[in-house]
Write an enzyme that holds these catalytic residues in place. Structure first.
Site, PDB file in Angstrom:
ATOM      1  N   ALA A  60       7.572 -57.236 -27.796  1.00  0.00           N
ATOM      2  CA  ALA A  60       6.817 -56.767 -26.618  1.00  0.00           C
ATOM      3  C   ALA A  60       5.333 -57.046 -26.821  1.00  0.00           C
ATOM      4  O   ALA A  60       4.860 -57.125 -27.949  1.00  0.00           O
ATOM      5  CB  ALA A  60       7.050 -55.269 -26.446  1.00  0.00           C
ATOM      6  N   GLY A 100      10.984 -56.803 -29.937  1.00  0.00           N
ATOM      7  CA  GLY A 100      11.664 -57.168 -28.694  1.00  0.00           C
ATOM      8  C   GLY A 100      12.182 -58.596 -28.717  1.00  0.00           C
ATOM      9  O   GLY A 100      13.170 -58.907 -28.029  1.00  0.00           O
ATOM     10  N   GLU A 103      15.393 -58.305 -30.256  1.00  0.00           N
ATOM     11  CA  GLU A 103      16.284 -57.586 -29.326  1.00  0.00           C
ATOM     12  C   GLU A 103      16.797 -58.532 -28.232  1.00  0.00           C
ATOM     13  O   GLU A 103      17.953 -58.448 -27.825  1.00  0.00           O
ATOM     14  CB  GLU A 103      15.558 -56.376 -28.724  1.00  0.00           C
ATOM     15  CG  GLU A 103      15.338 -55.284 -29.781  1.00  0.00           C
ATOM     16  CD  GLU A 103      14.489 -54.135 -29.268  1.00  0.00           C
ATOM     17  OE1 GLU A 103      13.328 -54.401 -28.894  1.00  0.00           O
ATOM     18  OE2 GLU A 103      14.979 -53.003 -29.235  1.00  0.00           O
ATOM     19  N   GLU A 123       9.047 -52.196 -35.186  1.00  0.00           N
ATOM     20  CA  GLU A 123       8.440 -51.229 -34.263  1.00  0.00           C
ATOM     21  C   GLU A 123       7.976 -49.964 -34.983  1.00  0.00           C
ATOM     22  O   GLU A 123       6.965 -49.367 -34.608  1.00  0.00           O
ATOM     23  CB  GLU A 123       9.437 -50.854 -33.153  1.00  0.00           C
ATOM     24  CG  GLU A 123       9.628 -51.937 -32.098  1.00  0.00           C
ATOM     25  CD  GLU A 123      10.669 -52.980 -32.450  1.00  0.00           C
ATOM     26  OE1 GLU A 123      11.046 -53.077 -33.643  1.00  0.00           O
ATOM     27  OE2 GLU A 123      11.113 -53.706 -31.536  1.00  0.00           O
TER      28      GLU A 123
END
Ligand SMILES: CCCCCCCCCCCCC[C@H](O)CC(=O)SCCNC(=O)CCNC(=O)[C@H](O)C(C)(C)COP(=O)(O)OP(=O)(O)OC[C@H]1O[C@@H](n2cnc3c(N)ncnc32)[C@H](O)[C@@H]1OP(=O)(O)O
Length: 731
Positions: A60, A100, A103, A123
């Site tokens: 992210a 992310g 992910e 994270e």
């Protein structure tokens, strides 16, 4: 954004957001739009998602955390859309698949990678958890145990390790073309069933062992991540993957990220992340000289003088940085032999653990060039002196270096407190001299505090900064003053905690409170570990120790300032810490050096109080935190005011990386920002009003006073600008 093309039945969605393809709202939208195109195009039978440029995707976009996660598709919406695609999707990983980014890859039906790729769910290091299905998909692929290892610590792993445990389906050599390889791979899986390829639909293999595994990781996390909230929340979320269906587990993951995102700890950790990058852009306050307009000189040959604890570590750091010619000069034969043996043993250890290859080890050993006289340093580009902390010895060495070294050579002193200008003045070219304050052990500690002398040339400063970065260190540039930034601030911490011992606290109580705050060790255990004689030597220099006082001199005062001699008594009774048979502020027993409270120390404190007619009072945790930490913050503002540091981030990095200040509070200045400057000032002023000139460390920083008076509680990023404006308008 994301680019879209089609090649031989395979649609290619390439993330394009330099430099690291972070998943901004534009990129997420781009992926979704491309996916729709691919799904609608009857000629497309498979899809590859890859990253343009140097990396696949680092996760992210952290800069968007503050503003939004509202725009469709959110990252957790996007991953479910990807996974449910009727056409097979292959993630093609090179560089990093982090957060992310991983992910997204986990939501794809296949994952292929170059062997050089690195994977991680880091994270937790930002104080949050993987919030796009990471805590629910990873356990379904690699089990609870490995997932807890990956997610609660956030470390990176090689593509090969990821392949061994089932994350990566195919590895390609590091020099392969990842896109070409992935397209071929995608063609090979066209027509295969996707039934077992949707990770959210898989069972968690070791689900039945979840309680046992959870207990194991709770223990490890409790010890390793003292005071940090996110690691425990990560463990809880992973536990739910074992106990609940995917959709329910996702709800728990969502609750976890909502609780963590925007928390003070997460704000602090994100601040640290950006500070570590921002600090590379150094500047000399008030001069316009900075990293952008100054070039370092080319450094190929480096010399280190002194092979004691510091010198050895510095040599190792240089070798690890790939310097191919490291002269080492140690005139004491035993110290030289021990030093070289130490360095070689450490390199052997690295090779045995696979941190470096045998070839790299051999080339590092070859790079070591023992030299026996100063003449042999005449073509060295950078000399780092790392001898005993004595002004006269250092001056002697710099006078010789000034005679033999080439005019362009950078001459650096590794000192933790001595005046860099005084050392520079013995050389014919003081502008070539700079301070490089390493922290022990130098090959392990991440911090390098570089000190610009008043005469150091911009190019010399740039060279020291560049060398620190080459060594992989968090390299901070500071001005020249006694103790520079770290030691200057830290001194107040020890002074004020000792005052609390006088007044009623005991070492174990102070340390317990500080550990609860997040320090790995309290002030007194740190003293015992590093040796209480270090501070004693420093106090001796200023004629402050108990033994140096004439008969009848007041016990609790030196040079008109309040003083606590308890640390002197400790050293004078032979209690230096670990090294003196495990006796210091505490007693360390047995093979494991178990810390225990020692009645001898308690009696020493009690009898000192009685002798000085001090009636002990109860000191609570809040007071301990305020008195231990606020003087240090106050000094931080004085350091900013004097331009010794150019911004609060530099101070915070020094305290976090050099003095074990808990990272999840962001360092002292960020902590002050979280508490709010008005409160910090109120407490400092209260102590100053009570103590006055006898305790100068409580004298409020003028900058702090001005900030609060003029701006209330301004944002940390504006402190130095606001101060500059105030000072300028007062002229
Ligand atoms: C308040 C209630 C809100 C509720 C919201 C609920 C919904 C939330 C849904 C959230 C879903 C979240 C999903 C996800 O799990 C979260 C994440 O992915 S967090 C990000 C995880 N990734 C990382 O932490 C990686 C960080 N980066 C690195 O570690 C390193 O950059 C690297 C990958 C190891 C590469 O290192 P280097 O090659 O040395 O490169 P640099 O570090 O110098 O970076 C270059 C440049 O890029 C900038 N940058 C790096 N990563 C990011 C990033 N993730 N976002 C933005 N910018 C990034 C870096 O700052 C450098 O910039 P420069 O200094 O050059 O300007």
């Amino acid at each position: 954004m994301a680019n879209y093309s089609v090649r031989n039945q395979v649609a290619i969605i390439s993330l394009c957001s330099p430099p690291v393809n972070a998943l901004s709202s534009d990129v997420r939208r781009g992926i979704l739009d491309s996916l729709k195109k691919a799904e609608q195009d009857v000629k497309v039978a498979a899809i590859v998602i890859c990253g343009e440029g140097r990396t696949f995707c680092v996760g992210a976009d952290i800069t968007e955390f503050k503003s939004e996660f509202k725009t469709f598709p959110n990252l957790f919406e996007l991953v479910d859309i990807l996974e449910s695609s009727p056409k097979p999707i292959v993630a093609a990983i090179h560089g990093h698949a982090f957060g992310g980014g991983l992910e997204v890859a986990l939501a794809c039906h296949y994952r292929v990678a170059l062997s050089s790729a690195k994977l991680a769910l880091p994270e937790v290091k930002l104080g949050i958890l993987p919030g796009a299905g990471g805590t629910q998909r990873l356990p379904r692929l690699i089990g609870i145990d490995s997932s807890m290892q990956w997610i609660a610590f956030g470390d990176e792993y090689s593509a090969q390790i990821a392949a061994n445990i089932g994350i990566i389906d195919r590895i390609f050599p590091s020099n392969a073309d990842i896109l070409e390889s992935a397209v071929q791979y995608a063609q090979s899986i066209i027509g295969k069933s996707l039934i077992n390829r949707r990770v959210s639909k898989l069972p968690v293999k070791d689900a039945s062992k979840v309680s046992h595994i959870m207990e194991k990781y709770k223990q490890i996390v409790g010890k390793k991540s003292r005071g940090a909230i996110a690691p425990m929340v990560c463990l809880e979320a992973i536990k739910h993957a074992a106990l609940l269906p995917y959709v329910e587990g996702m709800k728990k993951e969502r609750m976890g990220i909502e609780a963590l995102m925007g928390s003070d700890q997460s704000k602090s950790l994100i601040y640290m992340f950006f500070a570590e990058r921002q600090v590379r852009n150094w500047t000399i306050p008030g001069t316009g000289i900075n990293s952008k307009n100054t070039k370092p000189i080319k450094v190929e040959k480096v010399a280190v003088i002194g092979l004691g604890t510091m010198g050895r570590g510095i040599v190792l750091s240089l070798l690890k940085a790939g310097i191919k010619h490291v002269s080492v000069m140690e005139l004491n034969k035993t110290a030289r032999e021990n030093g070289l043996l130490f360095i070689k043993n450490i390199l052997e250890g690295y090779a045995a653990r696979g941190t470096i290859s045998e070839t790299q080890k051999r080339s590092m050993v070859d790079a070591l060039k023992p030299v026996s006289n100063f003449e042999m340093l005449k073509d060295t580009d950078l000399v780092i002196e790392a001898v005993f902390e004595s002004m006269s010895i250092k001056k002697d060495i710099f006078a010789k270096l000034g005679q033999v070294c080439k005019p362009s050579a950078v001459l650096a002193t590794n000192t933790s407190a001595l005046d860099v200008d005084e050392i520079a003045m013995v050389t014919p070219k003081p502008k070539q001299v700079v301070g490089m304050h390493f922290f022990a052990p130098a090959h392990v500690m991440k911090l390098l505090e570089n000190v610009r002398g008043s005469k150091s040339s911009p190019q010399v400063i740039a060279t020291a900064m560049n060398m620190g970065q080459r060594m992989g260190k968090v390299t901070v540039l500071v001005g020249n003053c006694h103790g520079f930034v770290g030691n200057r601030m830290f001194r107040h911490y020890t002074v004020e905690t000792d005052f609390m011992l006088e007044e009623g606290a005991y070492p174990e109580q102070v340390d317990t409170v500080l550990k609860k705050f997040g320090f790995a060790m309290g002030r007194y255990q740190v003293g015992d570990l590093s040796g209480n004689d270090i501070g004693y030597r420093m106090r001796t220099k200023f004629e402050m120790t108990n033994k140096q006082q004439p008969p009848g001199a007041p016990e609790r005062e030196r040079h008109g300032v309040r003083y606590c001699p308890l640390a002197d008594f400790l050293v004078e009774s032979g209690r230096l810490g670990y090294k003196s048979d495990g006796k210091g502020w505490f007693r360390y027993l047995g093979k494991n050096r178990e810390l225990t409270v020692d009645n001898e120390v308690t009696s020493m404190i009690d009898s000192y109080r009685r002798r000085n007619k001090i009636v002990p009072r109860k000191i609570n945790g809040e007071e301990i935190i305020e008195r231990a930490l606020y003087p240090l913050i106050n000094e931080g503002f004085k350091i900013l005011e004097e331009g010794i540091a150019s911004n609060p981030m530099e101070i915070d990095l020094i305290l976090v990386h050099g003095y074990a200040w808990p990272r999840h509070t962001g360092g002292p200045m960020f902590y002050a920002h979280l508490i709010g400057l008005p409160k910090i000032l109120r407490v400092i002023e209260r102590h100053w009003n009570n103590a006055g000139l006898r305790e100068p460390h409580w004298e409020p920083s003028k900058m702090l006073v001005r900030l609060v008076k003029n701006h209330g509680n301004p944002d940390i990023m504006s402190w130095t600008t606001l101060e500059r404006e105030t000072v300028r308008s007062a002229l």
